[in-house]
Design a protein around this motif. Structure first.
Motif: not given
Length: 538
Positions: A304-308, A315-330
């Motif tokens: 399972k180590r393939r995904a951080p 990376t930015l693209l990986q972060a954009l797929g995370q709920t936490d990132f969008w919650l902070i952004f919104m």
């Protein structure tokens, strides 16, 4: 002699010297803050533009401020000096062209070309911000809150600092401010080009007296803020002589240089300035970022180590797929959107309440913005270290306080203009210290430049929705109602607290929504921060 040579070599690689030099770069990084009050009048007068054309150039400035994807990507593949050099080149070329056009040394350019020049010139500051923040967060991974808060604080204060330096020279032409913006920041950056950078691990090991050094830096910040506030208020209330302006500017320069005493004292006066943390066999040195990685990786299987995981480098693209990132952004969009609505409309708010001298309130909100950034970074760090809570908890608390300040205005209680100016100024500033540091905690440092520059886009989004659409339409509605007309094209003036009380009431609700989003991130990341706190104690 050999000892002094060693001391000088240590100083050049001292992370505190890098931090202070980054503060100086940030002090000249906010060239966009000078556009509305200083540069646009000179452009309008010289080129005969109307207010709509000047407004369009203001859009170019705002876009240049907010679009930093190139600087973020460049910071991941290039050294800091290259990022700073590109920024200095853009700053010089963009505003250099504007100055040549305004002074008649170049023929009048089409409006779209001037739009591009201002965009390019202002966009240079995104490179200054990125290089400074990325370098210092790498050098101080265990003190991200204070570092981000102080650096962003000086960026927010740069407009006032540059204005005071400009007034020292008693310019004879209004266009001189554009020349200063074209030359001043690039010269400062070139002088510090190879100083602001990530230093070697052995040179940034934990210092036993870090807290005292940060306390000294905070002391300089408070003195500088109080001094600038006093100077700005004095200049707005009374006419002072050029000699007094020059003297006050000289004192400001001394206050700006004073923080360099911290790295000098660290190297030359402290006998045990560096305490290296020797890694045990098979592990790395005690770095909070690496501790987080070890914690998370210990809980997952190799497959399972393939995904951080949270705390690792995304990376930015990986972060954009995370709920936490969008919650902070919104949450950031809603929080800074509410703050920028008050800041953008502060002049109109003052006029609607009968205050003719708005400069005092503009100065007050500028200093409050600075103090909010500094304090936000400090208290967000305390929340992690003392309470073992997620850093974003500080942002939810700030948003709750902003909501109360906006409600205070909406209810029309006494002294509301002072309350909303101070509370919103500090709350808006605190967002820009807490959110970037939180993202670096959760999504790592490797792509911090790209992550940070994506966050900045929250500002134009919030500004457009809440200030450009909601606040302006509510103001126009009450202005037409007071004038007894329904004509959309008339330029009418609204008077009384009703002009912005509804807007403030709505923004209060928006801040509560932002608080709920922040608290959801607190809930989702609480276990990670608790393990991080425990690991840092072992």
């Amino acid at each position: 002699m050999a000892l002094w040579r060693h001391k000088l070599e240590t100083l050049t690689n001292d992370r505190w010297l890098v931090f202070v030099c980054a503060m100086w770069i940030q002090s000249v990084a906010g060239v966009g803050y000078l556009f509305g009050g200083s540069m646009s009048p000179a452009i309008k007068t010289s080129l005969g533009y109307n207010q709509k054309q000047i407004g369009l150039l203001g859009v170019a400035k705002n876009l240049g401020d907010a679009i930093g994807f190139v600087s973020g990507a460049l910071s991941e593949v290039s050294p800091s000096w290259a990022v700073l050099l590109v920024g200095a080149a853009q700053n010089f070329v963009g505003y250099g062209v504007v100055w040549l056009v305004v002074t008649g040394q170049l023929p009048n350019l089409p409006l779209w070309m001037l739009f591009v020049a201002i965009f390019v010139g202002t966009n240079g500051e995104t490179y200054y911000n990125t290089a400074s923040l990325v370098s210092c967060i790498h050098n101080f991974p265990e003190s991200r809150g204070p570092v981000v808060g102080i650096l962003k604080g000086f960026s927010g204060l740069s407009g006032a600092i540059l204005t005071q330096v400009y007034l020292m020279f008693n310019p004879s032409h209004d266009s001189s401010v554009i020349l200063m913006v074209a030359l001043g920041p690039p010269l400062v950056v070139l002088a510090l080009l190879f100083v602001v950078r990530p230093v070697e691990r052995s040179c940034r090991a934990n210092l036993r007296s870090d807290d005292l050094r940060f306390l000294a830096i905070y002391g300089f910040c408070v003195v500088l803020a109080v001094y600038l506030l006093g100077v700005l208020v004095l200049q707005s209330l009374v006419d002072i002589t050029q000699r007094a302006i020059t003297a006050s500017g000289a004192i400001l320069v001394v206050l700006m240089v004073a923080p360099v005493l911290v790295p000098f004292a660290s190297v030359f006066l402290s006998g045990d300035n560096v305490t290296l943390v020797k890694p045990e066999e098979g592990t790395s040195s005690v770095d909070p970022n690496e501790v987080k990685t070890l914690i998370e990786r210990s809980d997952i299987s190799p497959e399972k180590r393939r995904a951080p995981c949270i705390g690792e480098d995304f990376t930015l693209l990986q972060a954009l797929g995370q709920t936490d990132f969008w919650l902070i952004f919104m949450s950031l969009v809603l929080g800074v959107g509410s703050g920028i609505t008050v800041i953008d409309n502060l002049g109109q708010i003052c006029y609607s309440l009968g205050y003719s001298n708005t400069k005092v309130f503009v100065s007050l909100i500028s200093i409050s913005n600075f103090l909010g950034r500094v304090a936000g970074g400090y208290f967000s760090e305390l929340i992690i270290r003392k309470l073992s809570l997620p850093r974003i908890m500080a942002m939810s608390a700030v948003q709750a306080i902003m909501s109360l300040g906006l409600i205070y205005y909406a209810i029309d209680w006494p002294g509301k203009i002072y309350v909303v100016t101070i509370v919103i100024g500090m709350g808006y500033g605190a967002h820009w210290a807490i959110a970037p540091a939180s993202v670096s905690d959760i999504f790592g440092l490797k792509s911090f430049g790209s992550l940070y520059n994506f966050q900045i886009t929250a500002l134009p989004i919030g500004s457009f929705v809440f200030s450009g659409v909601i606040a302006s339409n509510i103001y126009d509605y009450y202005a037409r109602k007071q004038a007894g007309t329904s004509t959309e094209t008339e330029s009418l003036i609204c008077t009384g607290s009703v002009c912005y009380s509804v807007t403030c009431g709505l923004m209060s609700v928006v801040c509560l929504m932002a608080m709920l989003l922040s608290l959801s991130v607190v809930y989702r990341t609480r276990k990670f921060y608790l393990r991080l706190h425990r690991a840092s104690k072992t």
